[in-house]
Design a protein around this motif. Structure first.
Motif, short mmCIF file in Angstrom:
data_model
loop_
_atom_site.label_atom_id
_atom_site.label_comp_id
_atom_site.label_asym_id
_atom_site.label_seq_id
_atom_site.Cartn_x
_atom_site.Cartn_y
_atom_site.Cartn_z
N GLY A 132 0.79 -1.23 0.00
CA GLY A 132 0.00 0.00 0.00
C GLY A 132 0.81 1.27 0.00
O GLY A 132 0.25 2.37 -0.11
N SER A 133 2.12 1.17 0.13
CA SER A 133 2.96 2.37 0.09
C SER A 133 3.07 2.89 -1.34
O SER A 133 2.85 2.15 -2.31
CB SER A 133 4.35 2.07 0.66
OG SER A 133 5.00 1.06 -0.10
N LEU A 134 3.41 4.17 -1.45
CA LEU A 134 3.48 4.81 -2.76
C LEU A 134 4.93 4.88 -3.21
O LEU A 134 5.82 5.29 -2.45
CB LEU A 134 2.86 6.20 -2.70
CG LEU A 134 1.40 6.24 -2.22
CD1 LEU A 134 0.85 7.67 -2.28
CD2 LEU A 134 0.52 5.31 -3.05
N VAL A 135 5.15 4.50 -4.46
CA VAL A 135 6.51 4.40 -5.00
C VAL A 135 6.52 4.99 -6.41
O VAL A 135 5.48 5.35 -6.97
CB VAL A 135 6.98 2.93 -5.04
CG1 VAL A 135 7.06 2.35 -3.63
CG2 VAL A 135 6.05 2.07 -5.91
N ALA A 136 7.69 5.09 -6.99
CA ALA A 136 7.82 5.64 -8.34
C ALA A 136 7.19 4.69 -9.35
O ALA A 136 7.31 3.46 -9.23
CB ALA A 136 9.29 5.86 -8.67
N THR A 168 -2.61 -14.98 -6.92
CA THR A 168 -2.20 -15.89 -5.85
C THR A 168 -1.08 -15.28 -5.01
O THR A 168 -0.10 -14.76 -5.55
CB THR A 168 -1.72 -17.21 -6.47
OG1 THR A 168 -2.76 -17.79 -7.25
CG2 THR A 168 -1.31 -18.20 -5.37
N GLY A 169 -1.26 -15.32 -3.70
CA GLY A 169 -0.24 -14.83 -2.78
C GLY A 169 -0.33 -13.35 -2.47
O GLY A 169 0.41 -12.85 -1.60
N LEU A 170 -1.21 -12.62 -3.15
CA LEU A 170 -1.33 -11.18 -2.93
C LEU A 170 -2.50 -10.89 -1.98
O LEU A 170 -3.59 -11.44 -2.15
CB LEU A 170 -1.56 -10.45 -4.26
CG LEU A 170 -1.78 -8.93 -4.17
CD1 LEU A 170 -0.55 -8.23 -3.62
CD2 LEU A 170 -2.15 -8.38 -5.55
N THR A 171 -2.27 -10.05 -1.01
CA THR A 171 -3.32 -9.51 -0.15
C THR A 171 -3.58 -8.08 -0.58
O THR A 171 -2.64 -7.27 -0.62
CB THR A 171 -2.92 -9.55 1.33
OG1 THR A 171 -2.68 -10.90 1.72
CG2 THR A 171 -4.01 -8.95 2.20
N ALA A 172 -4.81 -7.76 -0.91
CA ALA A 172 -5.12 -6.41 -1.38
C ALA A 172 -4.89 -5.41 -0.26
O ALA A 172 -5.49 -5.52 0.81
CB ALA A 172 -6.56 -6.34 -1.87
N PRO A 173 -4.03 -4.40 -0.46
CA PRO A 173 -3.84 -3.39 0.58
C PRO A 173 -5.09 -2.54 0.74
O PRO A 173 -5.92 -2.44 -0.16
CB PRO A 173 -2.67 -2.57 0.05
CG PRO A 173 -2.71 -2.74 -1.44
CD PRO A 173 -3.23 -4.14 -1.66
#
Length: 348
Positions: A227-231, A273-278
């Protein structure tokens, strides 16, 4: 000024203070709805106590943001929220943003984060708005009709702003935000997709006059899996892919790269698969907070190639696919059609 003061006092009295009249740099009025801030937990079960990102502007929490009660018209290169008007359409994204910013400091095109907040509020409060999504009436309630202002191919297309019943408002009350479902699609600011990667201008900073919304702006940020913001372009950012005839939220490489649009009901989106939605993905309608739940059969559409900016809500012929959870990410910023309009917002 006196006449506008009388107008403001009348609007505030009739709405119990929930609506007001704001003047722009030319002292011209717009009817606005004060939309108060709330926490994510207020609209998403199990959500955090953080303020919804729609109410963060320039690093400061805002007690409310003023939303145009009506889809906007344009006069003197400025956007206005007025009742019983034919909403302005046939304008591209940059024109819509310019007409809003021309009004002076604090004015901007409705942020996508704020559209998301309104949609989540409506669902939580059981007032998913109906509207002109079936040629002048609501597809499920054909006795609910607006006043026609524009016809296409002999059929009713656009209706006058605010001319429908109260159930066409976000809270089903006379003081609500009108016409969020159907009539014309609405450009929203501060969110886009670039070759499948989801990018935002945090959080409602698109309202700031010195924040560029241009394609090459450095204000755009991608969203990491946590959920963090990146480039933009950073490895492992949130993307939409087209998998098994549904949109899938993923952080991997895309399997779908054909230049064409696809769509599915918002409730049917899947998760890699394996991802949790932030949480930010759920707060910004990027992934349903309740997969398989009732979102009014609203659709998400997207073209996963190139830069695509959102129009929201549906048009006069969108029928069951229209609604506050309806997001269309097929459009480049240059699109300009008679079924695409906009609305402005204001923040102190």
């Amino acid at each position: 000024m006196a006449n506008f003061d009388d107008m403001r006092l009348a609007v505030e009295a009739l709405s119990g203070g929930k609506n007001t009249v704001l003047l722009d740099d030319r002292e011209m009025p717009s009817v606005m709805v004060a939309f108060p801030k709330f926490k994510i937990s207020d609209v998403i079960a199990g959500g955090s106590e953080n303020i919804h990102p729609a109410f963060m502007v320039g690093g400061a929490e805002k007690e409310c943001i003023y939303v145009s009660k009506f889809q906007n018209i344009v006069m003197n290169d400025r956007a206005y929220s007025l009742p019983f008007k034919d909403p302005r359409a046939s304008l591209n994204f940059d024109s819509a943003n310019t007409y809003c910013r021309n009004k002076g400091e604090g004015w901007g095109l409705l942020p996508y984060s704020l559209w998301s907040a309104i949609a989540l509020w409506c669902r939580k409060n059981g007032t998913m708005p109906r509207g002109n999504n079936n040629y002048g009436c609501d597809h499920g309630y054909p006795h609910e009709k607006g006043v026609p202002t524009y016809y296409e191919s002999g059929k009713i297309a656009r209706c006058a702003t605010g001319s429908g019943p109260d159930t066409w408002n976000h809270n089903w009350l006379p003081d609500g935000i009108c016409d969020l479902n159907g009539n014309v699609w609405e450009w929203c600011a501060g969110m886009r997709m670039v070759d499948g990667e989801i990018q935002i201008i945090p959080y409602a900073n698109s309202m700031l006059a010195d924040v560029s919304l241009a394609a090459g702006s450095t204000e755009w940020k991608a969203i990491a899996a946590d959920g963090s913001l990146v480039a933009p372009g950073t490895s492992g950012t949130l993307k939409w892919d087209w998998v098994s005839s549904k949109f899938q939220l993923t952080t991997g490489s895309l399997t779908y790269t054909t230049d064409q649009g696809n769509g599915c009901q918002y409730k049917d989106m899947t998760l890699a698969t394996g991802l949790t939605a932030p949480e930010i993905a759920k707060a910004l309608l990027l992934y349903p907070d309740e997969p398989g739940g009732d979102y009014g059969s609203d659709y998400h559409w997207a073209n996963l190639v190139g830069e695509r900016l959102p129009v929201c809500g549906g048009g006069w012929g969108s029928t069951t696919g229209a609604g506050v959870f309806c997001v269309y990410l097929n459009s480049p910023r240059s699109n300009s059609f008679g079924h695409i309009g906009f609305r402005s917002a204001f923040v102190n």
